[in-house]
Design an enzyme around this catalytic site. Sequence first.
Site, mmCIF file in Angstrom:
data_model
loop_
_atom_site.group_PDB
_atom_site.id
_atom_site.type_symbol
_atom_site.label_atom_id
_atom_site.label_comp_id
_atom_site.label_asym_id
_atom_site.label_seq_id
_atom_site.Cartn_x
_atom_site.Cartn_y
_atom_site.Cartn_z
ATOM 1 N NE ARG A 202 1.325 9.413 0.626
ATOM 2 C CZ ARG A 202 1.980 8.266 0.437
ATOM 3 N NH1 ARG A 202 2.637 8.036 -0.680
ATOM 4 N NH2 ARG A 202 1.955 7.332 1.380
ATOM 5 N NE ARG B 135 -0.287 3.718 -1.074
ATOM 6 C CZ ARG B 135 0.860 4.159 -0.593
ATOM 7 N NH1 ARG B 135 0.879 5.168 0.258
ATOM 8 N NH2 ARG B 135 1.995 3.601 -0.945
ATOM 9 C CG HIS C 67 -0.502 1.218 2.843
ATOM 10 N ND1 HIS C 67 -0.612 -0.102 2.434
ATOM 11 C CD2 HIS C 67 0.462 1.768 2.079
ATOM 12 C CE1 HIS C 67 0.258 -0.316 1.467
ATOM 13 N NE2 HIS C 67 0.925 0.791 1.231
#
Length: 585
Positions: free
Chosen positions: A391, A284, A238
Site C-alpha cells: 500500500r 514503504r 511501516h
Amino acid sequence: MIEHDVLIVGGGLAGSRAALAVAQNYPHLSVGLISKVHPIRSHSVAAQGGMAASLGNVDNDDWLTHAFDTVKGSDYLADQNAVRVLTQSAPEVIIDLEHLGVLFSRAEDGKIAQRPFGGHTYSRACYAADKTGHAILHELIMNLRRLGGKIYQEWYVMQLIYEDGMDSHSQQVKGVVAYCLETSAIEVFRAKAVLLATGGYGRAFNTTSNDFASTGDGLGLTVNVGLPLQDMEFVQFHPTGLYPVGVLISEAVRGEGAYLINDAGDRFMANYTISKNRMELSPRDITSRNIACEIREGRGINGGKYVHLDVRHLGREKILSRIPFAREEGLRLAGVDCIDHPLPVRPTVHYSMGGIPTNIDCQVIGIDSQPIAGFFAAGECACVSVHGANRLGANSLLECVVFGKRAGEQMGAYVRDRPMPKLDPSPYIADATARIKHILAKTGNSRIAEIRQQLQDIMTEHCGIFRDDQRLRNGLEKLQAIRDRYENDLLIDDHGAVFNMELMQAIELGNLFTVGEIIMSSARSRQESRGAHSREDYPQRDDAKYLKHTLGYRQDGTVKTSDRPVDMSLKAIDSDRFTPQERKY
C-alpha cells in the site's frame, strides 16, 4: 433480539462512513453500528499523515496518474477496476468530507494543503496537520449522531450468523451474536445486511503501530463460517516505528523533508539502487527493507536495532506547525525532542494489504468469487484489492472513506425492498452462553498475556520483513504447538460480569491464531518476492506463476490455499503503464 435493516460492525472510518451513507441516502432505514470500543477510540483516530486525492492544488495531478502510482506501488497485484474507483472518487470524497466539517490544513491561497508521500508522483496527500484520522473520524461520528444512527459502543461481536437463506439452496448472512462488555448480556442482532469494518490485526506481531483493539476480529468471524481471506501474506511494515515501542512516526514527517540516517551519519537510502532517486519518499516496502538491511549489517545506531529519523534541519516553526503530534510522541514515549535530537526508528507492523475478499461494490465474495448474500466488508479488514502487494501511504484513509461510502450506498439499495430474514435466535444465544462459560471455566497454567507474547514473537521471527520456506514451516509448527496450549492449558482469573477484559482477550487471541496461520500458510504458498512479501529463497517476482491473488481458508480443520486472477482492466486505457513491469523509482 435486536433488529436493524443495516448492521455495521466497527466504528472506525470505513464503518462510520458506511453508516452515515445509509443515514444520508436512505433515512427510512434503520442502521445500527456496533463497536467494541467507543467509536472515536477506533484505531482510525490514530491515522496521521494524510489522504491522497488528485485535487491538483500543488501539482498538475490527475486520477490516472494516481491510479498508476497505486498499481505500480502494489507491485502490479492490485485489481485495476478497484483502483479506478478509488482514484476517480478521491477528489469528490475530499470535498464531501470538507462539507461535513473536516478541518483540513490550508495552503496560503486558501486551498486544501497537499504534501508529498512515498511512491506518489505528485503532492496529493490532503491532511489536517498530522492528526488527519482524528479530524475525519470525529466529524463522521458527530454527523451520524445528528442523523439518528444507533451506536452500540463496547459490544463485542462473537459470531457471524450465516445460514440457509430465502431458499434451501443458498446461504446468507442474517446478523451477528454480540456480548455487551458493560453488562455481560448476550444478544442476537438481526439484519438484512451486515458490514464488517473491523480493521487490522497488528497485534499478531510483537512490534506494531496498531492499538490493542487491532486483533483481526472480522477476519476470524469470516474464517469461522468457512469463507476465505485474500492476500494475507502481504503484511506492511511501516519504515518508521518509534524505537522501542513501535508507535508510528507518520510518513508525513518524511513528506515534510526528514532524513533517514545510519550510524555513520549517511543518508543511506542513496546507497540502494531502487531508492536513490526517491530517497526517503520511496514506497514503504522498499524503505522498510533498506532500514532492515542497515540494521542487519551492523549500521544501526551504535550497532543497535534502529536508525535515526532526523528533522532538525526543518526548524522549530515548521516542526510545530506541520508535525506537532510526531514531536509529542517522541517526547512522551522516547524522551526525545525532535527539534534538537533525531528520533530512533525501525520498521513496525502497520497495515494489512490482505483481508476479506470483496468486489467493487463491497460485497464479500466466496472461494468461487460469487457474492455472499447479505454480507459486505470495507476498510482495512477487507481486500477489494486496491493495495495489492504494497500500500502507498495516504491511500488507506482514502480506501476507508471511498469504499465505506460506497458500501453504505450499496447496502441501502440492497436491503430497500428485502424482507427481514427469518432467524431463530435461541440456539445462537445458547451456543454463545456455553462458549463463555467454557472459557471462564479454564483453570490451566498458561495466562493469556504469556501465550499472546509467544504468538507475537513467533510471527515476528518467522514471518517478518524477510522470509523463507524453512522459517515459515518452523513458524507454523510452533504456532500450532502454542495453539494447543491456548485451547487446553489456559488460565482465566476474572469471572466478573462487568467489563471482563480477560474474557474478551481470550476470544481475541483465538482470532490472532487464525490470522497468523493463514498469513504463514499464504506466505509459504507464494514462492516469489513481491511488494511487502520478501522471500530470500525466491528473491525475484514471478509474474508467470504468481500474478494472482492468494486465498486462505480453513477446511477440515487445516488451512488450505487457492488463488484467483488479478483484474487488469486499466491496461485498455494505458497499456504502457498498467502492464506489469519492473518497479523503478
